[in-house]
Design a protein around this motif. Structure first.
Motif, PDB file in Angstrom:
ATOM      1  N   UNK A 172       0.826  -1.207   0.000  1.00  0.00           N
ATOM      2  CA  UNK A 172       0.000   0.000   0.000  1.00  0.00           C
ATOM      3  C   UNK A 172       0.862   1.260   0.000  1.00  0.00           C
ATOM      4  N   UNK A 173       1.952   1.247   0.785  1.00  0.00           N
ATOM      5  CA  UNK A 173       2.850   2.408   0.802  1.00  0.00           C
ATOM      6  C   UNK A 173       3.499   2.601  -0.565  1.00  0.00           C
ATOM      7  N   UNK A 174       3.934   1.499  -1.177  1.00  0.00           N
ATOM      8  CA  UNK A 174       4.533   1.593  -2.507  1.00  0.00           C
ATOM      9  C   UNK A 174       3.535   2.154  -3.504  1.00  0.00           C
ATOM     10  N   UNK A 175       2.297   1.705  -3.426  1.00  0.00           N
ATOM     11  CA  UNK A 175       1.259   2.184  -4.336  1.00  0.00           C
ATOM     12  C   UNK A 175       1.090   3.697  -4.209  1.00  0.00           C
ATOM     13  N   UNK A 176       1.104   4.209  -2.968  1.00  0.00           N
ATOM     14  CA  UNK A 176       0.999   5.658  -2.760  1.00  0.00           C
ATOM     15  C   UNK A 176       2.181   6.389  -3.400  1.00  0.00           C
ATOM     16  N   UNK A 177       3.385   5.828  -3.233  1.00  0.00           N
ATOM     17  CA  UNK A 177       4.587   6.436  -3.818  1.00  0.00           C
ATOM     18  C   UNK A 177       4.489   6.442  -5.339  1.00  0.00           C
ATOM     19  N   UNK A 178       4.024   5.345  -5.913  1.00  0.00           N
ATOM     20  CA  UNK A 178       3.898   5.260  -7.365  1.00  0.00           C
ATOM     21  C   UNK A 178       2.862   6.248  -7.887  1.00  0.00           C
ATOM     22  N   UNK A 179       1.757   6.409  -7.161  1.00  0.00           N
ATOM     23  CA  UNK A 179       0.750   7.396  -7.564  1.00  0.00           C
ATOM     24  C   UNK A 179       1.364   8.788  -7.618  1.00  0.00           C
ATOM     25  N   UNK A 180       2.076   9.156  -6.558  1.00  0.00           N
ATOM     26  CA  UNK A 180       2.662  10.499  -6.497  1.00  0.00           C
ATOM     27  C   UNK A 180       3.731  10.681  -7.577  1.00  0.00           C
ATOM     28  N   UNK A 181       4.519   9.646  -7.820  1.00  0.00           N
ATOM     29  CA  UNK A 181       5.535   9.720  -8.877  1.00  0.00           C
ATOM     30  C   UNK A 181       4.883   9.931 -10.243  1.00  0.00           C
ATOM     31  N   UNK A 182       3.741   9.307 -10.450  1.00  0.00           N
ATOM     32  CA  UNK A 182       3.027   9.471 -11.712  1.00  0.00           C
ATOM     33  C   UNK A 182       2.567  10.909 -11.881  1.00  0.00           C
ATOM     34  N   UNK A 183       1.976  11.483 -10.842  1.00  0.00           N
ATOM     35  CA  UNK A 183       1.517  12.873 -10.930  1.00  0.00           C
ATOM     36  C   UNK A 183       2.681  13.837 -11.133  1.00  0.00           C
ATOM     37  N   UNK A 184       3.798  13.583 -10.460  1.00  0.00           N
ATOM     38  CA  UNK A 184       4.968  14.448 -10.630  1.00  0.00           C
ATOM     39  C   UNK A 184       5.525  14.345 -12.046  1.00  0.00           C
ATOM     40  N   UNK A 185       5.496  13.139 -12.609  1.00  0.00           N
ATOM     41  CA  UNK A 185       5.969  12.955 -13.976  1.00  0.00           C
ATOM     42  C   UNK A 185       5.092  13.714 -14.969  1.00  0.00           C
ATOM     43  N   UNK A 186       3.790  13.613 -14.790  1.00  0.00           N
ATOM     44  CA  UNK A 186       2.865  14.332 -15.674  1.00  0.00           C
ATOM     45  C   UNK A 186       3.124  15.838 -15.582  1.00  0.00           C
ATOM     46  N   UNK A 187       3.301  16.359 -14.381  1.00  0.00           N
ATOM     47  CA  UNK A 187       3.554  17.789 -14.203  1.00  0.00           C
ATOM     48  C   UNK A 187       4.865  18.202 -14.864  1.00  0.00           C
ATOM     49  N   UNK A 188       5.888  17.368 -14.721  1.00  0.00           N
ATOM     50  CA  UNK A 188       7.188  17.679 -15.336  1.00  0.00           C
ATOM     51  C   UNK A 188       7.083  17.665 -16.859  1.00  0.00           C
ATOM     52  N   UNK A 189       6.361  16.694 -17.406  1.00  0.00           N
ATOM     53  CA  UNK A 189       6.201  16.631 -18.855  1.00  0.00           C
ATOM     54  C   UNK A 189       5.402  17.823 -19.383  1.00  0.00           C
TER      55      UNK A 189
END
Length: 201
Positions: free
Chosen positions: A83-100
């Protein structure tokens, strides 16, 4: 994480090309997303994590079925680390979208997120969608029930592809992976199969 970018001024006309050129079925813009988005760039991100092998609630057991192709039962549940990893992956996805989307300007981009409304329809919104909207409760690239290694006390299959202590039986494929962190392990599995074929040839 896999990120794909799509832009089409004629989405209905380009639908076949988009589906053909998409790198993965999980990372392609849908016709509903493309419709009305002719003046935008769509980023589709698919993020994959690994299930922790330290969860005692997960197991593979013989179930007594006489059919050897269906004689095991797998139980797989998420644990606290998952569950913690899933939260980290969600946030990484949003940060990637923002960076792109920021194009390196450092400015906060204007981003809208797709919300699935069912039956191949949906809508765009400025707020991040809920977990239920972005998380798929599925397992892909199942692997590692017969992990390979030299030491019989820490592995199931030896480096010669034979289960430890078993003669004239060989195993290959994703079952051998000590851990399965690959986005798509097909080529690795093909390499293992070719290596076994060379050894047996």
């Amino acid at each position: 994480m896999q990120a794909s970018a799509f832009a089409s001024s004629h989405p209905e006309q380009d639908a076949a090309a988009i589906a053909y050129e998409a790198p993965d079925a999980a990372a392609v813009a849908s016709p509903a997303q493309l419709r009305g988005s002719e003046d935008y760039v769509l980023f589709v991100c698919a993020t994959l994590g690994e299930v922790c092998e330290q969860n005692e609630a997960n197991w593979i057991r013989l179930n007594g079925d006489h059919d050897p192709t269906a004689n095991i039962t797998l139980q797989l549940q998420t644990g606290p680390l998952d569950e913690r990893l899933w939260d980290v992956l969600d946030e990484a996805t949003y940060q990637t979208i923002a960076a792109l989307a920021s194009r390196g300007t450092g400015l906060t981009p204007e981003i809208e997120y797709w919300v699935d409304a069912g039956q191949s329809e949906g809508y765009w919104q400025a707020e991040r969608p809920s977990r239920q909207q972005i998380r798929l409760p599925i397992i892909v690239h199942e692997a590692s029930p017969l992990w390979i290694g030299a030491d019989p006390s820490t592995s199931v299959v030896g480096l010669d592809y034979r289960p430890h202590g078993v003669r004239n039986v060989y195993v290959t494929g994703g079952a051998l992976f000590p851990t399965s962190g690959s986005w798509n392990p097909t080529l690795t599995m093909c390499g293992l199969a070719q290596d076994l074929a060379d050894r047996l040839g």
